[in-house]
Scaffold this active site. Structure first.
Site, short mmCIF file in Angstrom:
data_model
loop_
_atom_site.label_atom_id
_atom_site.label_comp_id
_atom_site.label_asym_id
_atom_site.label_seq_id
_atom_site.Cartn_x
_atom_site.Cartn_y
_atom_site.Cartn_z
N ARG A 48 0.84 -1.20 0.00
CA ARG A 48 0.00 0.00 0.00
C ARG A 48 0.88 1.25 0.00
O ARG A 48 1.97 1.27 0.58
CB ARG A 48 -0.88 0.02 1.25
CG ARG A 48 -2.13 -0.81 1.14
CD ARG A 48 -3.05 -0.59 2.34
NE ARG A 48 -2.47 -1.05 3.60
CZ ARG A 48 -1.98 -0.25 4.53
NH1 ARG A 48 -1.99 1.06 4.35
NH2 ARG A 48 -1.47 -0.75 5.64
N TYR B 291 -1.53 -3.79 -7.12
CA TYR B 291 -1.29 -4.65 -5.97
C TYR B 291 -2.22 -4.39 -4.78
O TYR B 291 -2.42 -3.25 -4.38
CB TYR B 291 0.16 -4.49 -5.50
CG TYR B 291 0.53 -5.49 -4.44
CD1 TYR B 291 0.76 -6.82 -4.78
CD2 TYR B 291 0.58 -5.15 -3.11
CE1 TYR B 291 1.07 -7.75 -3.82
CE2 TYR B 291 0.89 -6.07 -2.13
CZ TYR B 291 1.14 -7.39 -2.50
OH TYR B 291 1.43 -8.31 -1.54
N GLY B 292 -2.76 -5.43 -4.23
CA GLY B 292 -3.41 -5.42 -2.92
C GLY B 292 -4.42 -4.32 -2.70
O GLY B 292 -5.29 -4.07 -3.53
N LYS C 110 -9.55 -1.90 1.71
CA LYS C 110 -9.37 -0.73 2.58
C LYS C 110 -10.09 0.51 2.03
O LYS C 110 -10.66 1.29 2.79
CB LYS C 110 -7.88 -0.42 2.75
CG LYS C 110 -7.03 -1.60 3.19
CD LYS C 110 -7.44 -2.17 4.54
CE LYS C 110 -6.42 -3.20 5.01
NZ LYS C 110 -6.82 -3.90 6.23
N HIS D 22 -11.54 -1.45 11.39
CA HIS D 22 -10.44 -2.36 11.07
C HIS D 22 -10.34 -3.40 12.18
O HIS D 22 -9.43 -3.37 13.01
CB HIS D 22 -9.15 -1.53 10.95
CG HIS D 22 -7.98 -2.28 10.42
ND1 HIS D 22 -6.69 -1.95 10.73
CD2 HIS D 22 -7.90 -3.33 9.57
CE1 HIS D 22 -5.85 -2.76 10.11
NE2 HIS D 22 -6.56 -3.61 9.41
N SER E 191 -0.93 -3.82 12.37
CA SER E 191 -0.25 -4.94 11.72
C SER E 191 0.80 -5.53 12.65
O SER E 191 1.34 -4.85 13.53
CB SER E 191 0.40 -4.49 10.42
OG SER E 191 1.37 -3.48 10.67
N CYS F 164 0.47 -7.70 15.00
CA CYS F 164 0.03 -7.85 16.39
C CYS F 164 -0.85 -9.07 16.60
O CYS F 164 -1.57 -9.17 17.60
CB CYS F 164 -0.69 -6.59 16.86
SG CYS F 164 0.38 -5.14 16.96
N ASP G 129 -10.29 -9.15 9.47
CA ASP G 129 -9.73 -7.85 9.13
C ASP G 129 -10.70 -6.67 9.29
O ASP G 129 -10.28 -5.62 9.74
CB ASP G 129 -9.21 -7.87 7.69
CG ASP G 129 -8.30 -6.71 7.37
OD1 ASP G 129 -7.49 -6.32 8.24
OD2 ASP G 129 -8.39 -6.16 6.26
N ARG H 215 1.47 -12.14 0.04
CA ARG H 215 0.11 -12.41 0.49
C ARG H 215 -0.46 -13.72 -0.04
O ARG H 215 -0.01 -14.25 -1.06
CB ARG H 215 -0.81 -11.28 -0.02
CG ARG H 215 -0.46 -9.90 0.48
CD ARG H 215 -0.95 -9.66 1.88
NE ARG H 215 -0.53 -8.38 2.41
CZ ARG H 215 -1.18 -7.72 3.38
NH1 ARG H 215 -2.27 -8.25 3.89
NH2 ARG H 215 -0.73 -6.57 3.84
N ARG I 100 1.46 -3.89 20.05
CA ARG I 100 2.71 -4.57 20.41
C ARG I 100 3.48 -3.64 21.35
O ARG I 100 4.15 -2.70 20.91
CB ARG I 100 3.50 -4.88 19.14
CG ARG I 100 4.80 -5.63 19.37
CD ARG I 100 5.50 -5.93 18.06
NE ARG I 100 4.86 -7.01 17.34
CZ ARG I 100 5.21 -8.29 17.40
NH1 ARG I 100 6.23 -8.65 18.18
NH2 ARG I 100 4.58 -9.21 16.71
#
Length: 649
Positions: free
Chosen positions: A113, A262-263, A271, A291, A313, A315, A338, A432, A463
């Site tokens: 992203r 991509y993605g 997203k 999210h 991310s 975590c 997600d 992915r 985290r």
């Protein structure tokens, strides 16, 4: 009698090119063939499209100048055709070790992203992002004016699909007939995107039929791009990284993405729709687009509850959604890993759907040890991207070392031979798997329930190697919203090579806010007025370390013990003690039945006055610099009260 479709305007480009508008449609047994400004419809039936959809396609034909139009139906026949086409183009290669699995390798310049090139378009900048303190760089989103957005679109999209097919992808975010779902139309020139959207959303003919009833959809335009030079560095993966841009216009539910295949940059249901545009729709309509994972957990008595959880991310989000509990008698089932769309029903119960239809998970680190359920899910009907391949027709990434058969050689994501002594990773760190959620062996029986599943608790987490307990319960809803707003997590600032730093990531939504974060907080606070049956809010931290740098808690399946404590708190069981930051488990509050680890529970739940004074100061500074006058008074008051409680320790 042939169908006649009227197109009332011709763009200036097509006027100068003197392209004739052909209005006659010939209906063949193999499908409908039509001439739209010289553009042939090679798949689908134009009469299946509502007037609003036809108008949208007409407008973008004028802009992008595709050679062909393909209206997607979502069938196996169509997907097989696209798979064959991508093989011919070199975009994907088969993985014969598995059933119907494929590997794509992207251009190395197009692997993740692009937050710095992602913008929200509103008339007033303050609608999109808070005004940061003078001299401070804002980090809560990027704004673009309507004029600049139109200039960016014209500069990039004019003629960008020449000699390409424009695929019309009708898709539903959420079960098609759920009142909580929303529909989108993505126009793209990438068969990779079509194949991925078929996995990640409900896509095809049934959505077109639904559109005949509602005629409301989110407009999604995507192109892999066409560099100004005309030179495509990697024909199997065309992109235009120098001019990549992702634009969102909430006022008319529009998403425009250029230059990346991509993605999250190209799968616009993810997203872009589900969070950025989704959150703006949710604000207008009075619900929440978040999210968050959604899981169902059943205790030994057969009592089941559903929990939503927001983590940044790295975590353990997917690992928690697919947990194998170590605590005897517990069962976890996955609704989604997600995104959660949540709204209150007429009885004041918060209900959630997973708007997605698949998992788009990070591959490295996923293994039979860390997430056995994911490993049982992904090796059929899956599109892998930027992982390594093996000589026996399979895939490999960091974490799969124990699963590699003797004598098998590895080719890395760039197509180079790789071994354990190589200095670069075998799989791209952001590689992915894109796989159907229905394949998950613990998918929840209610994961497609139109009314959604009832949410009893919301978890925030990050985290945090120091200071933050394994779990604590917010004092009330307002305190819980402040906890979400204050979320921080350890991250790697790789670009600056600064190593591990603690980053602010409120609600795990920092890259995904569709509107001003201060207004977003006010929207969360307003939920208090919508129900007297609000979920309880908790904060978890699986990653606290001791002085030697070792994790204090084993995590993974043992996290079921934390969920058990949360369930008991939902029943108001007396198993907690009050601290200045919230309620933590009391002595013997955590069920350690069958626990084999030697854990220092005192250190794990310790609340240090020195640490938390520093934490409050960091949060106060962040709110002052990044949110400023847009910070709701209620959040400021909660933070001041937290400081007073800590100072009184």
């Amino acid at each position: 009698m042939p169908d006649i479709i009227e197109f009332n305007k011709i763009s200036n480009v097509y006027s100068t090119d003197a392209v004739r508008v052909v209005k006659t449609i010939r209906n063949h047994n193999v499908g409908l063939f039509q001439q739209l400004r010289g553009v042939s419809v090679v798949n689908g039936n134009i009469t299946d499209l509502s007037p609003k959809v036809k108008s949208y396609i007409e407008e973008k034909i004028d802009l992008c100048h595709p050679e062909k139009i393909h209206i997607c139906d979502g069938t196996d026949t169509e997907n097989n055709h696209l798979i064959q086409l991508m093989q011919q183009q070199g975009t994907i290669v088969p993985l014969p070790k598995y059933k119907n699995c494929w590997l794509a390798r992207t251009n190395p310049a197009d692997t993740a992203r692009v937050e710095s090139k992602t913008f929200i378009c509103t008339e007033d900048r303050s609608e999109t992002i808070p005004t940061p303190l003078d001299g401070v760089k804002g980090t809560l989103g990027n704004w673009i004016s309507p004029i600049k957005m139109q200039e960016a679109i014209k500069d990039r999209f004019s003629g960008c699909m020449r000699n390409r097919t424009m695929y019309v992808v009708p898709f539903s975010m959420g079960p098609i007939h759920s009142p909580l779902s929303k529909i989108g139309i993505e126009l793209t020139d990438s068969p990779y995107v079509v194949a991925s959207m078929r996995i990640m959303t409900r896509m095809g003919q049934a959505v077109l039929q639904k559109l005949q009833e509602t005629d409301e959809f989110v407009k999604c335009l995507h192109s892999v791009g066409n560099p100004v030079s005309g030179f495509v560095e990697m024909p199997s993966w065309p992109c235009d990284p120098d001019r990549t841009i992702i634009l969102h216009k909430p006022d008319n539910n529009e998403i425009v993405s250029y230059g990346s295949g991509y993605g999250g940059n190209s799968l616009l249901g993810k997203k872009c729709f589900a969070l950025r545009i989704g959150s703006t729709i949710a604000k207008r309509e009075g619900w929440l687009a978040e999210h968050m994972l959604i899981l169902g957990i059943t205790n030994p008595k057969g009592e089941k509850r559903y929990i939503a959880a927001a983590f940044p991310s790295a975590c353990g989000k997917t690992n928690l959604a697919m947990m194998t509990p170590s605590l005897p008698g517990f069962k976890v089932e996955c609704v989604g890993d997600d995104i959660a769309w949540m709204r209150f029903d007429k009885n004041g119960q918060l209900r959630a759907i997973n708007p997605e239809n698949g998992f788009f998970g990070v591959a490295p680190g996923t293994s039979s040890k860390s997430n056995p359920i994911a490993m049982q899910t992904i090796f059929k009907n899956t599109l892998f991207t930027n992982v390594a391949s093996t000589s026996d027709g399979g895939v490999f990434w960091e974490g799969m070392e124990d699963e590699l058969a003797p004598g098998v050689s590895i080719t890395d994501w760039r197509g180079q031979k790789w071994n354990k002594d190589s200095k670069t990773p075998a799989a791209h760190p952001n590689s992915r798997f894109c796989t159907p959620a229905s394949q998950c062996p613990i998918i929840d029986p209610q994961w497609e329930a139109p009314e959604g599943v009832p949410i009893s608790a919301i978890l925030f987490g990050g985290r945090r190697p120091k200071g933050v307990p394994l779990v604590y319960e917010a004092r009330n809803w307002r305190h819980g919203v402040m906890v979400g707003a204050a979320m921080r997590s350890e991250a790697t600032a790789a670009a600056e090579h600064q190593g591990k730093v603690i980053m602010h990531d409120p609600f795990a939504m920092r890259p995904f806010f569709g509107y001003n974060f201060g207004h977003y907080l006010q929207h969360w606070l307003s939920m208090e007025k919508r129900s007297e049956n609000l979920p309880k809010i908790f904060h978890v931290n699986w990653f606290r370390k001791n002085a030697q740098g070792k994790f204090l808690w084993p995590g993974f399946g043992e996290n079921s013990r934390v969920l058990d404590w949360i369930l008991r708190r939902l029943d108001n069981e007396n198993c907690a003690q009050e601290t200045p930051i919230g309620y933590v488990p009391s002595k013997n509050g955590i069920n350690l039945e069958g626990f084999q680890e030697n854990v220092d529970l005192t250190e794990l739940f310790d609340v240090s006055k020195e640490f938390w004074l520093e934490e409050v100061e960091a949060i106060e500074k962040y709110f002052k610099q990044q949110v400023g006058k847009d910070l709701p008074v209620e959040i400021d008051e909660q933070l001041k009260e937290l400081r007073k409680r800590i100072e009184a320790m």
